[in-house]
Design a protein around this motif. Structure first.
Motif, PDB file in Angstrom:
ATOM      1  N   ASP A 205      12.518  56.262  21.133  1.00  0.00           N
ATOM      2  CA  ASP A 205      12.282  55.719  22.460  1.00  0.00           C
ATOM      3  C   ASP A 205      13.498  54.999  23.014  1.00  0.00           C
ATOM      4  N   GLY A 206      14.644  55.019  22.305  1.00  0.00           N
ATOM      5  CA  GLY A 206      15.878  54.453  22.832  1.00  0.00           C
ATOM      6  C   GLY A 206      16.038  52.976  22.608  1.00  0.00           C
ATOM      7  N   ARG A 207      15.074  52.315  21.952  1.00  0.00           N
ATOM      8  CA  ARG A 207      15.218  50.882  21.709  1.00  0.00           C
ATOM      9  C   ARG A 207      16.069  50.631  20.485  1.00  0.00           C
TER      10      ARG A 207
ATOM     11  N   ALA B 264      11.873  60.844  24.319  1.00  0.00           N
ATOM     12  CA  ALA B 264      10.985  62.007  24.345  1.00  0.00           C
ATOM     13  C   ALA B 264      11.300  62.930  25.517  1.00  0.00           C
ATOM     14  N   ASP B 265      12.216  62.541  26.399  1.00  0.00           N
ATOM     15  CA  ASP B 265      12.600  63.390  27.525  1.00  0.00           C
ATOM     16  C   ASP B 265      13.276  64.662  27.023  1.00  0.00           C
ATOM     17  N   PRO B 266      13.262  65.732  27.825  1.00  0.00           N
ATOM     18  CA  PRO B 266      14.007  66.940  27.414  1.00  0.00           C
ATOM     19  C   PRO B 266      15.500  66.667  27.391  1.00  0.00           C
ATOM     20  N   HIS B 267      16.168  67.153  26.349  1.00  0.00           N
ATOM     21  CA  HIS B 267      17.601  66.952  26.183  1.00  0.00           C
ATOM     22  C   HIS B 267      18.295  68.287  25.926  1.00  0.00           C
ATOM     23  N   VAL B 268      19.551  68.348  26.307  1.00  0.00           N
ATOM     24  CA  VAL B 268      20.455  69.422  25.913  1.00  0.00           C
ATOM     25  C   VAL B 268      21.743  68.750  25.465  1.00  0.00           C
ATOM     26  N   VAL B 269      22.289  69.200  24.338  1.00  0.00           N
ATOM     27  CA  VAL B 269      23.568  68.686  23.871  1.00  0.00           C
ATOM     28  C   VAL B 269      24.678  69.570  24.438  1.00  0.00           C
TER      29      VAL B 269
ATOM     30  N   CYS C 266      16.381  67.242  33.066  1.00  0.00           N
ATOM     31  CA  CYS C 266      16.957  67.236  31.720  1.00  0.00           C
ATOM     32  C   CYS C 266      18.017  66.143  31.589  1.00  0.00           C
ATOM     33  N   ARG C 267      18.134  65.606  30.405  1.00  0.00           N
ATOM     34  CA  ARG C 267      19.196  64.658  30.085  1.00  0.00           C
ATOM     35  C   ARG C 267      20.207  65.372  29.183  1.00  0.00           C
ATOM     36  N   PHE C 268      21.463  65.391  29.616  1.00  0.00           N
ATOM     37  CA  PHE C 268      22.522  66.073  28.878  1.00  0.00           C
ATOM     38  C   PHE C 268      23.306  65.058  28.061  1.00  0.00           C
ATOM     39  N   VAL C 269      23.437  65.327  26.778  1.00  0.00           N
ATOM     40  CA  VAL C 269      24.143  64.435  25.866  1.00  0.00           C
ATOM     41  C   VAL C 269      25.444  65.130  25.450  1.00  0.00           C
TER      42      VAL C 269
ATOM     43  N   ARG D 183      16.305  64.746  15.403  1.00  0.00           N
ATOM     44  CA  ARG D 183      16.093  65.148  16.800  1.00  0.00           C
ATOM     45  C   ARG D 183      17.382  65.706  17.398  1.00  0.00           C
ATOM     46  N   LEU D 184      18.501  65.081  17.112  1.00  0.00           N
ATOM     47  CA  LEU D 184      19.785  65.588  17.588  1.00  0.00           C
ATOM     48  C   LEU D 184      20.029  66.993  17.043  1.00  0.00           C
TER      49      LEU D 184
END
Length: 213
Positions: A211-213, A85-90, A10-13, A111-112
């Motif tokens: 996609d982060g671009r 598109a990766d899984p995220h958690v805020v 997971c990517r944590f924001v 998405r956020l």
């Protein structure tokens, strides 16, 4: 014991908001975000967007990477563009205020606004049950995190929240309180209502928007 693969992937924001009182109410005047990977909590990207005209820096001032935008919606969109598109958690200091603001501006950050939001201080409170009065200062001290001055840039507050979350997760693992992302989510996660279809990007746009671009 260590966290499960879902947590590691997971990517944590970690998100922090600057609020200013205007016309008798609080409005978003800035947004800061720090993205880290669950595996090793390695930093991935940062965003600091402020609302208003860019000031002229005084001679010799330290260069600070701040994006100046015209509205709170644009500030949140600056974070939105970095999501993939990766899984995220805020992760937020409390979560409820941030989730509500994401919801209000969901047309600019769908998405956020769709992500589960973790309450970092609630997580710290569960990880540190011996703290008698669970204030932010007491919980941060128990975890060995130094809180920034209230006048410090919101980016420093975001870093502190990130460290509170990271250390609370580690302490909970060591104490056998949790071992999976879902266990923590059940305790401190706030799942938002679905974002309406009209706010979501169409298929051709989605590839570039997320996609982060």
């Amino acid at each position: 014991m260590r966290m499960d693969r879902e947590y590691i992937a997971c990517r944590f924001v970690v998100v922090g908001l600057e609020l200013a009182r205007r016309a008798g109410q609080f409005e978003v005047s800035g947004v800061a975000a720090l993205a880290v990977q669950g595996e090793g909590w390695a930093p991935q990207w940062r965003v600091h967007a402020r609302v208003g005209p860019a000031p002229q820096p005084p001679p010799g001032a330290e260069r600070v990477e701040v994006v100046w935008v015209e509205s709170a919606a644009e500030a949140l969109a600056a974070v939105e563009r970095r999501l993939t598109a990766d899984p995220h958690v805020v992760v937020a200091r409390l979560g409820q205020v941030e989730a509500g603001i994401f919801r209000v501006h969901r047309a600019s950050c769908p998405r956020l606004a769709s992500q589960v939001v973790w309450d970092a201080l609630r997580l710290a409170q569960i990880a540190c049950p011996s703290v008698a009065e669970p204030s932010e200062f007491a919980l941060a001290s128990a975890l060995g995190v130094e809180l920034p001055d209230r006048q410090a840039p919101v980016t420093r507050a975001v870093w502190a929240t990130s460290e509170i979350c990271r250390r609370a997760v580690a302490q909970g693992v060591a104490a056998g309180r949790w071992a999976t992302l879902r266990q923590i989510e059940d305790l401190v996660g706030k799942r938002p209502p679905p974002v309406e279809a009209e706010y979501l990007p169409t298929a051709p746009v989605q590839g570039t928007l997320f996609d982060g671009r």
